[in-house]
Every structure is written in C-alpha cells, then in structure tokens.
Design a protein around this motif. Sequence first.
Motif, PDB file in Angstrom:
ATOM      1  N   LYS A   1     -49.591  85.802  40.281  1.00  0.00           N
ATOM      2  CA  LYS A   1     -49.120  84.691  39.440  1.00  0.00           C
ATOM      3  C   LYS A   1     -50.263  83.917  38.794  1.00  0.00           C
ATOM      4  O   LYS A   1     -50.022  82.933  38.095  1.00  0.00           O
ATOM      5  N   LEU A   2     -51.496  84.335  39.019  1.00  0.00           N
ATOM      6  CA  LEU A   2     -52.627  83.664  38.379  1.00  0.00           C
ATOM      7  C   LEU A   2     -52.589  83.910  36.871  1.00  0.00           C
ATOM      8  O   LEU A   2     -52.381  85.045  36.412  1.00  0.00           O
ATOM      9  N   SER A   3     -52.804  82.860  36.111  1.00  0.00           N
ATOM     10  CA  SER A   3     -52.775  82.957  34.649  1.00  0.00           C
ATOM     11  C   SER A   3     -54.186  82.867  34.082  1.00  0.00           C
ATOM     12  O   SER A   3     -55.125  82.472  34.775  1.00  0.00           O
ATOM     13  N   THR A   4     -54.302  83.198  32.819  1.00  0.00           N
ATOM     14  CA  THR A   4     -55.594  83.057  32.142  1.00  0.00           C
ATOM     15  C   THR A   4     -56.062  81.608  32.206  1.00  0.00           C
ATOM     16  O   THR A   4     -57.250  81.328  32.409  1.00  0.00           O
ATOM     17  N   LYS A   5     -55.129  80.678  32.060  1.00  0.00           N
ATOM     18  CA  LYS A   5     -55.476  79.257  32.135  1.00  0.00           C
ATOM     19  C   LYS A   5     -56.065  78.905  33.505  1.00  0.00           C
ATOM     20  O   LYS A   5     -57.025  78.128  33.590  1.00  0.00           O
ATOM     21  N   ASP A   6     -55.506  79.468  34.558  1.00  0.00           N
ATOM     22  CA  ASP A   6     -56.041  79.209  35.893  1.00  0.00           C
ATOM     23  C   ASP A   6     -57.503  79.633  35.974  1.00  0.00           C
ATOM     24  O   ASP A   6     -58.348  78.907  36.522  1.00  0.00           O
ATOM     25  N   TYR A   7     -57.788  80.799  35.420  1.00  0.00           N
ATOM     26  CA  TYR A   7     -59.166  81.295  35.453  1.00  0.00           C
ATOM     27  C   TYR A   7     -60.088  80.411  34.609  1.00  0.00           C
ATOM     28  O   TYR A   7     -61.163  79.985  35.055  1.00  0.00           O
ATOM     29  N   VAL A   8     -59.676  80.122  33.396  1.00  0.00           N
ATOM     30  CA  VAL A   8     -60.534  79.349  32.478  1.00  0.00           C
ATOM     31  C   VAL A   8     -60.754  77.937  32.998  1.00  0.00           C
ATOM     32  O   VAL A   8     -61.883  77.419  32.997  1.00  0.00           O
ATOM     33  N   ASP A   9     -59.694  77.288  33.474  1.00  0.00           N
ATOM     34  CA  ASP A   9     -59.809  75.907  33.949  1.00  0.00           C
ATOM     35  C   ASP A   9     -60.714  75.784  35.171  1.00  0.00           C
ATOM     36  O   ASP A   9     -61.211  74.687  35.463  1.00  0.00           O
ATOM     37  N   ASN A  10     -60.928  76.875  35.870  1.00  0.00           N
ATOM     38  CA  ASN A  10     -61.734  76.836  37.089  1.00  0.00           C
ATOM     39  C   ASN A  10     -63.042  77.613  36.966  1.00  0.00           C
ATOM     40  O   ASN A  10     -63.631  78.042  37.968  1.00  0.00           O
ATOM     41  N   GLY A  11     -63.480  77.739  35.714  1.00  0.00           N
ATOM     42  CA  GLY A  11     -64.799  78.319  35.470  1.00  0.00           C
ATOM     43  C   GLY A  11     -64.905  79.807  35.707  1.00  0.00           C
ATOM     44  O   GLY A  11     -66.006  80.343  35.911  1.00  0.00           O
ATOM     45  N   LEU A  12     -63.773  80.522  35.676  1.00  0.00           N
ATOM     46  CA  LEU A  12     -63.793  81.961  35.934  1.00  0.00           C
ATOM     47  C   LEU A  12     -63.278  82.762  34.733  1.00  0.00           C
ATOM     48  O   LEU A  12     -62.832  83.902  34.890  1.00  0.00           O
ATOM     49  N   GLY A  13     -63.358  82.174  33.551  1.00  0.00           N
ATOM     50  CA  GLY A  13     -62.904  82.867  32.351  1.00  0.00           C
ATOM     51  C   GLY A  13     -63.629  84.169  32.117  1.00  0.00           C
ATOM     52  O   GLY A  13     -63.067  85.115  31.551  1.00  0.00           O
ATOM     53  N   HIS A  14     -64.875  84.256  32.576  1.00  0.00           N
ATOM     54  CA  HIS A  14     -65.658  85.483  32.369  1.00  0.00           C
ATOM     55  C   HIS A  14     -65.041  86.673  33.097  1.00  0.00           C
ATOM     56  O   HIS A  14     -65.214  87.820  32.674  1.00  0.00           O
TER      57      HIS A  14
END
Length: 381
Positions: free
Chosen positions: A34-47
């Motif tokens: 259920k992790l979204s792209t927003k979850d990754y980006v908002d927590n510094g893991l967009g890479h």
Amino acid sequence: MMNLNLTSQITMPEHALRRQVIELCRKVNKPLLKLSTKDYVDNGLGHLVEQFSGQAGLVNIEVFNELQHTITGWPGGKPNVDDSNRPERAWPFPKRVIVFSPHPDDDVISMGGTIRRLIQQGNEVHVAYETSGNIAVGDEEVERYMHFVNGFNQLFAAGADEVICRKYGEIKAFLKSKQAGDTDSRDILTVKALIRRGEARSACAYNGIDKQHIHFLDLPFYESGRIEKLPMEERDVRIVQQLIAQVQPHQIYVAADLADPHGTHRKCTDAVLAAIDEEQQAGARWLDDCRVWMYRGAWAEWDVADIEMCVPMSPEELREKRNAILRHQSQMESAPFMGNDERLFWQRAEDRNRALAKCYDDLGLACYEAMEAFVEYHFKR
C-alpha cells in the motif's frame, strides 16, 4: 594460531532496499503493497521509485517478494521442488543437522518449532548441548532429587547402598552449611548437571530425537563453578570439531543471541565457528555442502530486515514447543538466572515468536500464529 573470537566478525546481511522500505512502512503505518509514490517522496526515498521506472508498486513488489521468500515450512529443504526462491536447497534430502545449544534448553526455547518440523520431515537431527548448565540449577532442585534417590534406595535396596547413603549425607550437610556466594562442591555441580541432562533428554524424547543423536559436550570453559567462566580455549574447539567431523552435517544451527548477559552464548558460538575454520583448514570436503544458520533466543530477536529464513508455527505447534520447554522444570520459577525479565522462558519464547509473526502480518504478508527466524552465517569457502 587458532582464532577464538569469531563472533566479532559476524556481520548482518546488507538488504539495503528491504531495510529502507520496511522502515518506511513502520513510519507511515502501512503494509508493503500500500506504499505510494507520495509516501516515498515525502520521506526522502523518491530515488528508490526512480530506480524502478518511477513506479512505487514495483518497489513494493520487489521487497514483498524478498520477504515472502524467507518464509518456509521446510527448514531442511523440500525435495523435488524448484528451490530457486527458497531459503534452503532441496538436495541433499534428508539432511543431517546439528543444533548447537549453549545451555540444555536453548534449543527448544529458540527453535523448538523448527526442530520438530525438521524431525517430522525426515531429517536426521542431532542436538549438541555445549555446556552442562549446572550453575543455573537451584539448591532446592538438588534436595528434591536427592530425597527421591534416598527414598528409592530405602524402598528397593533396603538402604543397603553405602555410596548413596554416604553421598546423601555429605550433600545434605554441605547444603545445610552453605552460605550465600559459596561455590558448590564438585558433587553438587555433578548432580545439577545430571538434572539438566535428564531434562534435556526428556525434551528431546518429546520432540522425537533419537537418543543416539543427543550429545553432551560439557565444554571445559564453563566448569568454573561460578558465573564468571574460564577463557574459551583450543580444547573447547576440539570437542566441537570432533563432533562436526563425525556427523558431517548439511546444516548447522548456532546461537547468535549475543545479548546473553553472562557471555556463554558468545563463547559457545565462537567454539563452533572456530571448529568450522579448523575443518576448512584441514580440507574437509563435507563443508562444501553445509550451511550455517544463526538463531536467537530468550534475550533478543532478529530484525525483520535481516531475516533470511522464517519458519511459521500454528497454534498447535506453538503449544508443542511450549511443552518441550516445560520439560526443563529446573528452569521455571526457581531458575537462578532469569534476569530482569519476570516472564518465564516459555512465555518469553511465545511472546517473541508471536511478535515476529505480527511484524510479517503488519507488512502485509501471511498471518501466522508465531514464527522462528534465522540468518545465514557465510563462512569462507
């Protein structure tokens, strides 16, 4: 020169992607899928998303599959199946297995469910108790067993056995005069070791282990009679080496519960790893087909990100594990070294195994009653 401090070289598997994504799940309180792209980006893991064609779902599935592949109901490997995504290889089968237990109950506390699974699936399981565990037996246990032996002698030998009568009197007199902090006599230490052997044999019988496959190594470093142990030496390693050379196992299980407050687990694991090193230097070919799995026990658990094999248990299997632990009666309420944790050892084991199952459940994987976890130790081949 033999290396006697190998636990200092144990390193956890990197699993960098898994570690970061699991931490993200915990932070945002979501299961993996259920992790979204927003979850990754908002927590510094967009890479991480960028590395997977900009799709968070692909990252999620990658880590989900990694964790899914750690779960197995066949800890000794399942024959005649594709083992490319299984933690243990299918062949050879059945496997010869040695479970090294620092004390005479660590085996069932730490991996009792896995031991039963290995036995039920036809593997040849040996259990090697590395120390006598004699200092962890209360004086009241000695008195109880001595009363039984004395009563048995009176009933069936009419008190004619002079050795029993004399030893009974000597031990009773010693315990009566014993002061806090006194070291036990050699006779009392021997009786305490015998008590723990009997309990270990009872637990092994409950688990279906062949009595010829129960090994009491009584490593000399432990026999100081005090909490403070002797240094682990070459003679300790040679005892372990003799056993592994004799059995030539396909799997070795060792305790990596290095949080053990008295350091016994660390020394016992060092002895096993040093024995493996000695066998390698001697050119032992059987090691080419051997894997070493590390377990933890009453003091700590592996982090989910480190786990490489996880064996699930049903409610019935967890109860069977408890029954094996309860065979160690001297280690229940009266055990001298329970530590600051007021829970009994079977309670600690169940709480830990259930907590691990909940970790997997929270991440969105299958929901089991309990789980036991292992990390592979990679020795130089």
